[in-house]
Design a protein around this motif. Structure first.
Motif, PDB file in Angstrom:
ATOM      1  N   PHE A  69      16.819 -18.798 -12.485  1.00  0.00           N
ATOM      2  CA  PHE A  69      15.512 -18.199 -12.737  1.00  0.00           C
ATOM      3  C   PHE A  69      14.544 -18.368 -11.563  1.00  0.00           C
ATOM      4  O   PHE A  69      13.468 -17.774 -11.562  1.00  0.00           O
ATOM      5  N   ILE A  70      14.929 -19.172 -10.589  1.00  0.00           N
ATOM      6  CA  ILE A  70      14.023 -19.487  -9.482  1.00  0.00           C
ATOM      7  C   ILE A  70      14.518 -18.807  -8.210  1.00  0.00           C
ATOM      8  O   ILE A  70      15.611 -19.113  -7.708  1.00  0.00           O
ATOM      9  N   THR A  71      13.727 -17.869  -7.699  1.00  0.00           N
ATOM     10  CA  THR A  71      14.097 -17.149  -6.482  1.00  0.00           C
ATOM     11  C   THR A  71      13.243 -17.563  -5.288  1.00  0.00           C
ATOM     12  O   THR A  71      13.529 -17.159  -4.163  1.00  0.00           O
ATOM     13  N   THR A  72      12.196 -18.333  -5.525  1.00  0.00           N
ATOM     14  CA  THR A  72      11.370 -18.848  -4.441  1.00  0.00           C
ATOM     15  C   THR A  72      11.971 -20.150  -3.906  1.00  0.00           C
ATOM     16  O   THR A  72      12.890 -20.723  -4.491  1.00  0.00           O
ATOM     17  N   SER A 122      12.822 -28.257  -5.025  1.00  0.00           N
ATOM     18  CA  SER A 122      13.263 -27.182  -4.136  1.00  0.00           C
ATOM     19  C   SER A 122      14.420 -26.413  -4.766  1.00  0.00           C
ATOM     20  O   SER A 122      15.164 -26.942  -5.602  1.00  0.00           O
ATOM     21  N   ARG A 123      14.578 -25.175  -4.351  1.00  0.00           N
ATOM     22  CA  ARG A 123      15.722 -24.395  -4.815  1.00  0.00           C
ATOM     23  C   ARG A 123      17.019 -25.030  -4.324  1.00  0.00           C
ATOM     24  O   ARG A 123      18.046 -24.983  -5.001  1.00  0.00           O
ATOM     25  N   ARG A 124      16.942 -25.690  -3.174  1.00  0.00           N
ATOM     26  CA  ARG A 124      18.108 -26.409  -2.660  1.00  0.00           C
ATOM     27  C   ARG A 124      18.548 -27.495  -3.638  1.00  0.00           C
ATOM     28  O   ARG A 124      19.738 -27.692  -3.885  1.00  0.00           O
ATOM     29  N   LEU A 125      17.572 -28.212  -4.213  1.00  0.00           N
ATOM     30  CA  LEU A 125      17.904 -29.221  -5.220  1.00  0.00           C
ATOM     31  C   LEU A 125      18.512 -28.576  -6.460  1.00  0.00           C
ATOM     32  O   LEU A 125      19.525 -29.064  -6.987  1.00  0.00           O
TER      33      LEU A 125
END
Length: 218
Positions: A69-72, A122-125
């Motif tokens: 759901f997270i694209t940022t 973060s999206r990385r996480l």
């Protein structure tokens, strides 16, 4: 860029209020509510998910199901009782970390960052959490991330957790704030973050299950 996000199938109307309050205080790219109900709210993108009916189910969702759901580059997780209170307290230093949450002052050991109820991820996480080694177990999701699997996340995925100094600037939870913070978590802190009128209004409109446990009179 940041997605402001709340996941709430219990009190989604309160979560909307927290999202809207946060979005007014801090510019974000997107404001998102994930819930099992059909709702509409100004400025909030509401997406339907399967019902979440327990703390464990919430933790499992946050650990494994939030990422799509997270694209940022970042998600700022809020809850109905944890939101942005001072957008001017944002520090660009926050961009240096993959996870920031209020420090757990009551915990011993080196891993005391931190509370997930108001947290920057973060999206990385979020993608690193898909590692099958990382399981919820009996922990809450923030404990699974910040304590049980922290060393693995750091070693295997290069995830960077905020120092306690940074966490204290970011938010407070069971500890008292030492200065201006971006946000907070915990309904027990409402007296510190809401003015009298807002506190009275909340006490009058909060669901009985919440208000009954807060010592509010009729």
């Amino acid at each position: 860029a940041i997605t402001l996000v709340a996941v709430d199938c219990a009190y989604p109307e309160l979560a909307i209020a927290a999202l809207q309050r946060s979005a007014r205080a801090l510019p974000v790219a997107r404001t998102l509510l994930l819930t099992d109900r059909e709702l509409a709210a100004d400025g909030v993108d509401v997406r339907r998910i399967a019902p979440i009916r327990s703390r464990a189910a919430y933790s499992q969702f946050m650990l494994k199901a939030l990422a799509p759901f997270i694209t940022t580059d970042y998600a700022l997780v809020v809850q109905w009782d944890g939101f942005v209170i001072d957008g001017t307290a944002w520090a660009d230093e926050f961009w240096n970390y993959d996870y920031i949450g209020a420090r757990w002052p009551h915990r011993s050991g080196d891993f005391r960052v931190g509370n997930g109820g108001f947290s920057l991820r973060s999206r990385r996480l979020l993608h690193a959490l898909q590692d099958p080694v990382i399981e919820l177990g009996d922990d809450n999701e923030d404990e699974a991330i910040g304590i049980r699997h922290r060393e693995h996340l750091e070693r295997a995925h290069g995830i960077v957790f905020a120092e306690e100094r940074v966490a204290d600037r970011f938010a407070f939870d069971v500890g008292r704030p030492i200065g201006p913070t971006l946000g907070f978590h915990g309904v027990f802190n409402f007296w510190q973050v809401l003015d009298d009128d807002a506190l009275i209004a909340f006490a009058r409109t909060a669901p009985e299950a919440i208000a009954g446990g807060l010592g509010f009179g009729a």
